[in-house]
Motif scaffolding. Structure first.
Motif, PDB file in Angstrom:
ATOM      1  N   PHE A  15       0.830  -1.209   0.000  1.00  0.00           N
ATOM      2  CA  PHE A  15       0.000   0.000   0.000  1.00  0.00           C
ATOM      3  C   PHE A  15       0.864   1.258   0.000  1.00  0.00           C
ATOM      4  O   PHE A  15       0.738   2.118  -0.873  1.00  0.00           O
ATOM      5  N   VAL A  16       1.775   1.361   0.949  1.00  0.00           N
ATOM      6  CA  VAL A  16       2.578   2.576   1.082  1.00  0.00           C
ATOM      7  C   VAL A  16       3.572   2.714  -0.064  1.00  0.00           C
ATOM      8  O   VAL A  16       3.840   3.824  -0.532  1.00  0.00           O
ATOM      9  N   ASN A  17       4.129   1.601  -0.551  1.00  0.00           N
ATOM     10  CA  ASN A  17       5.149   1.732  -1.594  1.00  0.00           C
ATOM     11  C   ASN A  17       4.566   2.080  -2.959  1.00  0.00           C
ATOM     12  O   ASN A  17       5.306   2.214  -3.928  1.00  0.00           O
ATOM     13  N   ARG A  18       3.257   2.229  -3.039  1.00  0.00           N
ATOM     14  CA  ARG A  18       2.647   2.735  -4.267  1.00  0.00           C
ATOM     15  C   ARG A  18       2.621   4.264  -4.288  1.00  0.00           C
ATOM     16  O   ARG A  18       2.165   4.859  -5.262  1.00  0.00           O
ATOM     17  N   PHE A  19       3.092   4.886  -3.221  1.00  0.00           N
ATOM     18  CA  PHE A  19       3.201   6.340  -3.158  1.00  0.00           C
ATOM     19  C   PHE A  19       4.672   6.734  -3.253  1.00  0.00           C
ATOM     20  O   PHE A  19       5.532   6.106  -2.634  1.00  0.00           O
ATOM     21  N   LEU A  20       4.942   7.779  -4.016  1.00  0.00           N
ATOM     22  CA  LEU A  20       6.298   8.317  -4.101  1.00  0.00           C
ATOM     23  C   LEU A  20       6.479   9.269  -2.923  1.00  0.00           C
ATOM     24  O   LEU A  20       5.917  10.366  -2.901  1.00  0.00           O
ATOM     25  N   MET A  21       7.241   8.848  -1.929  1.00  0.00           N
ATOM     26  CA  MET A  21       7.396   9.612  -0.700  1.00  0.00           C
ATOM     27  C   MET A  21       8.578  10.580  -0.826  1.00  0.00           C
ATOM     28  O   MET A  21       9.710  10.156  -1.038  1.00  0.00           O
ATOM     29  N   VAL A  22       8.302  11.864  -0.716  1.00  0.00           N
ATOM     30  CA  VAL A  22       9.367  12.866  -0.812  1.00  0.00           C
ATOM     31  C   VAL A  22       9.291  13.802   0.389  1.00  0.00           C
ATOM     32  O   VAL A  22       8.214  14.240   0.794  1.00  0.00           O
ATOM     33  N   TRP A  23      10.441  14.075   0.959  1.00  0.00           N
ATOM     34  CA  TRP A  23      10.548  14.974   2.099  1.00  0.00           C
ATOM     35  C   TRP A  23      10.514  16.415   1.608  1.00  0.00           C
ATOM     36  O   TRP A  23      11.178  16.773   0.639  1.00  0.00           O
ATOM     37  N   GLY A  24       9.726  17.256   2.276  1.00  0.00           N
ATOM     38  CA  GLY A  24       9.658  18.669   1.919  1.00  0.00           C
ATOM     39  C   GLY A  24       9.930  19.542   3.121  1.00  0.00           C
ATOM     40  O   GLY A  24       9.526  19.226   4.239  1.00  0.00           O
ATOM     41  N   GLU A  25      10.639  20.620   2.910  1.00  0.00           N
ATOM     42  CA  GLU A  25      10.920  21.554   3.996  1.00  0.00           C
ATOM     43  C   GLU A  25      11.095  22.953   3.420  1.00  0.00           C
ATOM     44  O   GLU A  25      11.435  23.118   2.247  1.00  0.00           O
TER      45      GLU A  25
ATOM     46  N   ALA B  52      13.642  10.270  -3.230  1.00  0.00           N
ATOM     47  CA  ALA B  52      12.617   9.517  -2.506  1.00  0.00           C
ATOM     48  C   ALA B  52      13.253   8.441  -1.633  1.00  0.00           C
ATOM     49  O   ALA B  52      12.790   8.178  -0.518  1.00  0.00           O
ATOM     50  N   THR B  53      14.312   7.818  -2.127  1.00  0.00           N
ATOM     51  CA  THR B  53      15.030   6.815  -1.341  1.00  0.00           C
ATOM     52  C   THR B  53      15.587   7.429  -0.066  1.00  0.00           C
ATOM     53  O   THR B  53      15.452   6.875   1.030  1.00  0.00           O
ATOM     54  N   ASP B  54      16.209   8.597  -0.197  1.00  0.00           N
ATOM     55  CA  ASP B  54      16.721   9.303   0.977  1.00  0.00           C
ATOM     56  C   ASP B  54      15.583   9.701   1.916  1.00  0.00           C
ATOM     57  O   ASP B  54      15.722   9.648   3.140  1.00  0.00           O
ATOM     58  N   SER B  55      14.458  10.115   1.348  1.00  0.00           N
ATOM     59  CA  SER B  55      13.318  10.551   2.158  1.00  0.00           C
ATOM     60  C   SER B  55      12.774   9.410   3.009  1.00  0.00           C
ATOM     61  O   SER B  55      12.482   9.590   4.191  1.00  0.00           O
ATOM     62  N   VAL B  56      12.626   8.234   2.402  1.00  0.00           N
ATOM     63  CA  VAL B  56      12.106   7.074   3.133  1.00  0.00           C
ATOM     64  C   VAL B  56      13.026   6.718   4.296  1.00  0.00           C
ATOM     65  O   VAL B  56      12.576   6.499   5.428  1.00  0.00           O
ATOM     66  N   GLY B  57      14.326   6.656   4.041  1.00  0.00           N
ATOM     67  CA  GLY B  57      15.263   6.338   5.110  1.00  0.00           C
ATOM     68  C   GLY B  57      15.243   7.367   6.217  1.00  0.00           C
ATOM     69  O   GLY B  57      15.304   7.029   7.402  1.00  0.00           O
ATOM     70  N   PHE B  58      15.130   8.639   5.849  1.00  0.00           N
ATOM     71  CA  PHE B  58      15.117   9.720   6.831  1.00  0.00           C
ATOM     72  C   PHE B  58      13.872   9.660   7.708  1.00  0.00           C
ATOM     73  O   PHE B  58      13.938   9.788   8.929  1.00  0.00           O
TER      74      PHE B  58
ATOM     75  N   SER C  37      24.475   4.055  -3.689  1.00  0.00           N
ATOM     76  CA  SER C  37      25.347   4.517  -4.769  1.00  0.00           C
ATOM     77  C   SER C  37      26.414   5.475  -4.249  1.00  0.00           C
ATOM     78  O   SER C  37      26.684   6.523  -4.836  1.00  0.00           O
ATOM     79  N   GLY C  38      26.997   5.125  -3.119  1.00  0.00           N
ATOM     80  CA  GLY C  38      28.076   5.932  -2.580  1.00  0.00           C
ATOM     81  C   GLY C  38      27.626   7.126  -1.778  1.00  0.00           C
ATOM     82  O   GLY C  38      28.453   7.922  -1.343  1.00  0.00           O
ATOM     83  N   ARG C  39      26.314   7.298  -1.558  1.00  0.00           N
ATOM     84  CA  ARG C  39      25.828   8.453  -0.816  1.00  0.00           C
ATOM     85  C   ARG C  39      25.543   8.046   0.620  1.00  0.00           C
ATOM     86  O   ARG C  39      24.936   7.032   0.891  1.00  0.00           O
ATOM     87  N   MET C  40      25.971   8.861   1.553  1.00  0.00           N
ATOM     88  CA  MET C  40      25.606   8.685   2.948  1.00  0.00           C
ATOM     89  C   MET C  40      24.921   9.966   3.381  1.00  0.00           C
ATOM     90  O   MET C  40      25.327  11.053   3.006  1.00  0.00           O
ATOM     91  N   GLY C  41      23.883   9.861   4.191  1.00  0.00           N
ATOM     92  CA  GLY C  41      23.220  11.092   4.586  1.00  0.00           C
ATOM     93  C   GLY C  41      22.394  10.942   5.833  1.00  0.00           C
ATOM     94  O   GLY C  41      21.980   9.858   6.194  1.00  0.00           O
ATOM     95  N   SER C  42      22.131  12.070   6.506  1.00  0.00           N
ATOM     96  CA  SER C  42      21.270  12.077   7.672  1.00  0.00           C
ATOM     97  C   SER C  42      19.913  12.669   7.332  1.00  0.00           C
ATOM     98  O   SER C  42      19.025  12.689   8.151  1.00  0.00           O
ATOM     99  N   ARG C  43      19.755  13.181   6.122  1.00  0.00           N
ATOM    100  CA  ARG C  43      18.498  13.750   5.678  1.00  0.00           C
ATOM    101  C   ARG C  43      18.484  13.730   4.153  1.00  0.00           C
ATOM    102  O   ARG C  43      19.525  13.583   3.521  1.00  0.00           O
ATOM    103  N   PRO C  44      17.320  13.858   3.546  1.00  0.00           N
ATOM    104  CA  PRO C  44      17.280  13.888   2.084  1.00  0.00           C
ATOM    105  C   PRO C  44      18.159  15.001   1.537  1.00  0.00           C
ATOM    106  O   PRO C  44      18.215  16.095   2.093  1.00  0.00           O
ATOM    107  N   ASN C  45      18.833  14.715   0.453  1.00  0.00           N
ATOM    108  CA  ASN C  45      19.766  15.662  -0.138  1.00  0.00           C
ATOM    109  C   ASN C  45      19.012  16.678  -0.987  1.00  0.00           C
ATOM    110  O   ASN C  45      18.630  16.405  -2.118  1.00  0.00           O
ATOM    111  N   LEU C  46      18.799  17.877  -0.449  1.00  0.00           N
ATOM    112  CA  LEU C  46      18.055  18.906  -1.165  1.00  0.00           C
ATOM    113  C   LEU C  46      18.826  19.451  -2.358  1.00  0.00           C
ATOM    114  O   LEU C  46      18.256  20.090  -3.228  1.00  0.00           O
TER     115      LEU C  46
END
Length: 274
Positions: free
Chosen positions: A96-106, A218-224, A237-246
């Motif tokens: 159900f949830v993975n049918r939505f494209l989850m993006v972090w907004g700020e 979206a991948t970064d957003s889900v993890g965050f 792909s070589g990216r490490m982060g504590s929040r989605p990369n704006l």
């Protein structure tokens, strides 16, 4: 609801609806999650069917209406705390949830009295949208409602490379992997939209790259979100982060965080800022 065939209410005959497009804007997505939690509620199953594009046929004994070939889009907004509180683990794993494209907004800045967008700019954006819609209507085959979109050889090779690697990459978490299981079809749908905004029926390599930028975000957003805002040790792909990369989308050619009235404007045309 778009109805496939006409139906009767009392002595009144309600005609069929041929335009099956529906865009739902739910500013409080928590309402959708609360409705789906009720016993016997079929909203979750119906939304999954909408994403799959199958006919909607509610199992009711009375008022038996259905919609064939529906085209439904649901845009919702919710805070991370509400999402984590209302979504059941079953919803996270049943598709159900993975049918939505989850993006972090700020927001990037605070303005007590936001200025209105210039009217000329609003009209220019509206005119561009109308031009895109006119293009999609005028190019339909024999006046039909469906047009086949294709990919160039470079786009095919680029997508195949991403599919074999990043789009099916194990992120080290069963939960996060399940939420991102539909990255590949999400990418194709986004690439199709970007191609149409460029007034072409052929998806090119740059459309694949622009769509992949959104998938990575979206991948970064889900993890965050799933880690409650704490740093998540996931290498993508070589990216490490504590929040989605704006800055990720900006690096892919997107115009990010332009002031538009009181909000933000995200725009793209196959990777070209305008």
């Amino acid at each position: 609801m778009a109805v496939s065939m006409g139906y009767q209410v009392g002595q009144q005959q309600v005609p069929a609806i041929t335009d099956k497009r529906l865009w739902v804007i739910e500013s409080e997505f928590a309402n959708v999650l609360q409705q789906s939690r009720r016993g016997g509620n079929t909203l979750s199953a119906a939304l999954r069917d909408c994403w799959d594009g199958v006919d909607l046929k509610p199992a009711t004994k009375t008022f038996r209406v259905h919609a064939s070939e529906p085209h439904v889009c649901l845009s919702g907004a919710i805070t991370p705390s509400e999402l984590l509180a209302l979504v059941r683990r079953r919803d996270l794993l049943n598709g159900f949830v993975n049918r939505f494209l989850m993006v972090w907004g700020e927001r990037t800045q605070v303005e007590a009295l936001p200025r209105r967008a210039p009217q000329a700019r609003v009209e220019a954006l509206a005119a561009e949208v109308v031009d895109i819609l006119d293009f999609t209507r005028s190019m339909s085959e024999d006046g039909g409602r469906t047009v086949l979109m294709t990919m160039t050889d470079k786009a095919r090779h680029r997508y195949a490379s991403l599919y074999q690697r990043e789009l099916n990459e194990d992120l080290g978490s069963t939960l996060i992997d399940s939420l991102l299981e539909r990255r590949a079809p999400m990418l194709l749908r986004l690439a199709m939209v970007f191609a149409l905004t460029d007034r072409t029926w052929q998806i090119e390599e740059e459309h694949i790259d622009a769509a992949m930028a959104w998938v990575r975000y979206a991948t970064d957003s889900v993890g965050f979100v799933l880690t409650g805002g704490q740093q998540f040790a996931i290498t993508v792909s070589g990216r490490m982060g504590s929040r989605p990369n704006l800055r990720l989308l900006s690096s892919q050619g997107f115009c990010v965080a332009q002031r538009f009235g009181g909000g933000l404007l995200w725009s793209s045309s196959a990777g070209h800022c305008r």
